[in-house]
Design a protein around this motif. Sequence first.
Motif, PDB file in Angstrom:
ATOM      1  N   ARG A  35      37.227  40.030  39.021  1.00 54.75           N
ATOM      2  CA  ARG A  35      37.095  41.176  38.102  1.00 54.75           C
ATOM      3  C   ARG A  35      36.694  42.448  38.844  1.00 54.75           C
ATOM      4  O   ARG A  35      36.969  43.544  38.390  1.00 54.75           O
ATOM      5  CB  ARG A  35      36.055  40.879  37.027  1.00 54.75           C
ATOM      6  N   TRP A  43      41.704  45.926  31.698  1.00 57.74           N
ATOM      7  CA  TRP A  43      41.352  44.914  30.698  1.00 57.74           C
ATOM      8  C   TRP A  43      40.773  43.650  31.341  1.00 57.74           C
ATOM      9  O   TRP A  43      40.059  42.895  30.682  1.00 57.74           O
ATOM     10  CB  TRP A  43      42.530  44.586  29.783  1.00 57.74           C
ATOM     11  N   THR A  46      36.966  44.776  32.382  1.00 58.10           N
ATOM     12  CA  THR A  46      36.073  44.879  31.225  1.00 58.10           C
ATOM     13  C   THR A  46      36.736  44.207  30.027  1.00 58.10           C
ATOM     14  O   THR A  46      37.345  44.875  29.196  1.00 58.10           O
ATOM     15  CB  THR A  46      35.781  46.356  30.902  1.00 58.10           C
ATOM     16  N   PRO A  47      36.627  42.891  29.944  1.00 64.04           N
ATOM     17  CA  PRO A  47      37.281  42.194  28.823  1.00 64.04           C
ATOM     18  C   PRO A  47      36.600  42.515  27.493  1.00 64.04           C
ATOM     19  O   PRO A  47      35.385  42.719  27.444  1.00 64.04           O
ATOM     20  CB  PRO A  47      37.129  40.721  29.181  1.00 64.04           C
ATOM     21  N   THR A  48      37.396  42.590  26.449  1.00 63.68           N
ATOM     22  CA  THR A  48      36.863  42.840  25.106  1.00 63.68           C
ATOM     23  C   THR A  48      37.433  41.802  24.152  1.00 63.68           C
ATOM     24  O   THR A  48      38.479  41.224  24.399  1.00 63.68           O
ATOM     25  CB  THR A  48      37.239  44.244  24.601  1.00 63.68           C
ATOM     26  N   ALA A  80      41.396  40.768  19.130  1.00 63.18           N
ATOM     27  CA  ALA A  80      41.513  40.730  20.589  1.00 63.18           C
ATOM     28  C   ALA A  80      40.798  39.480  21.094  1.00 63.18           C
ATOM     29  O   ALA A  80      39.763  39.086  20.566  1.00 63.18           O
ATOM     30  CB  ALA A  80      40.884  41.976  21.197  1.00 63.18           C
ATOM     31  N   PHE A  82      40.407  36.833  24.941  1.00 65.51           N
ATOM     32  CA  PHE A  82      40.789  36.629  26.333  1.00 65.51           C
ATOM     33  C   PHE A  82      40.409  35.226  26.793  1.00 65.51           C
ATOM     34  O   PHE A  82      39.527  34.577  26.223  1.00 65.51           O
ATOM     35  CB  PHE A  82      40.168  37.697  27.233  1.00 65.51           C
ATOM     36  N   ARG A 100      45.046  37.907  27.939  1.00 64.65           N
ATOM     37  CA  ARG A 100      44.494  38.543  26.731  1.00 64.65           C
ATOM     38  C   ARG A 100      45.569  38.530  25.661  1.00 64.65           C
ATOM     39  O   ARG A 100      46.748  38.817  25.912  1.00 64.65           O
ATOM     40  CB  ARG A 100      43.998  39.960  26.996  1.00 64.65           C
ATOM     41  N   THR A 102      47.447  39.886  22.487  1.00 69.47           N
ATOM     42  CA  THR A 102      47.749  41.144  21.802  1.00 69.47           C
ATOM     43  C   THR A 102      48.742  40.826  20.688  1.00 69.47           C
ATOM     44  O   THR A 102      49.302  39.738  20.636  1.00 69.47           O
ATOM     45  CB  THR A 102      48.369  42.180  22.758  1.00 69.47           C
ATOM     46  N   ASP A 107      49.206  39.158  27.502  1.00 67.08           N
ATOM     47  CA  ASP A 107      49.222  39.778  28.826  1.00 67.08           C
ATOM     48  C   ASP A 107      48.504  38.856  29.795  1.00 67.08           C
ATOM     49  O   ASP A 107      47.452  38.296  29.463  1.00 67.08           O
ATOM     50  CB  ASP A 107      48.512  41.136  28.798  1.00 67.08           C
ATOM     51  N   GLU A 124      51.188  40.900  37.349  1.00 69.04           N
ATOM     52  CA  GLU A 124      51.012  40.948  35.896  1.00 69.04           C
ATOM     53  C   GLU A 124      52.305  40.556  35.211  1.00 69.04           C
ATOM     54  O   GLU A 124      53.395  40.817  35.718  1.00 69.04           O
ATOM     55  CB  GLU A 124      50.596  42.344  35.449  1.00 69.04           C
TER      56      GLU A 124
END
Length: 139
Positions: A35, A43, A46-48, A80, A82, A100, A102, A107, A124
Motif C-alpha cells: 500500500r 484506492w 487508502t481503501p474505503t 464500496a 475491498f 475493490r 464498483t 477493479d 491493473e
Amino acid sequence: MKKHLTAATAVVALAILPILSACSREPADPVASARQLSGAPAWVRTPTGIDCGEAELDSRRTLPEKNLECLADARRAGDAAFLTWIARTTEGDPIPTFARATRSGVDVASTTAYDSFGPGGWSESTCANVAALPSCADI
C-alpha cells in the motif's frame, strides 16, 4: 597458499551475498507494505468501504467463499468494498493483489515488487464480476 584460499573464499562470499539478499526482499506484511509503494493506485493506498478481509491463495489458487460473498453482497447493495490476497510465485515470493467492488465491475491491482524474478511495478485490470476472481486478475 593459505592467503589465496582466504582471498578466494572472500570473493565467492561477496559474489553470493547479493543473491542471498534478493531472497530477503519480502516484508513482514506484504499487503501493508505494498500500500505504501510508489505507483500504488490511490484506492489501494487508502481503501474505503467494507473490508472483506485478506486471504492467501491456496494451492488450487482459489479465494475463500466468505471473502467472495462479502465482496459480491456489497456490490449488489451498491456499497464500496475491498478484498486483498497474496498469491505466491513458484519460489514463494508474495504477489499482493487488491480488489475493490464498483457498480461497473471489480477493479484489481497487483504488484510484483516482492517477486525476485518479476518485473516489479503495478498492473491493473477490471473483472466483470466477483465470480471471476482471482483468475481474471492473474498477472
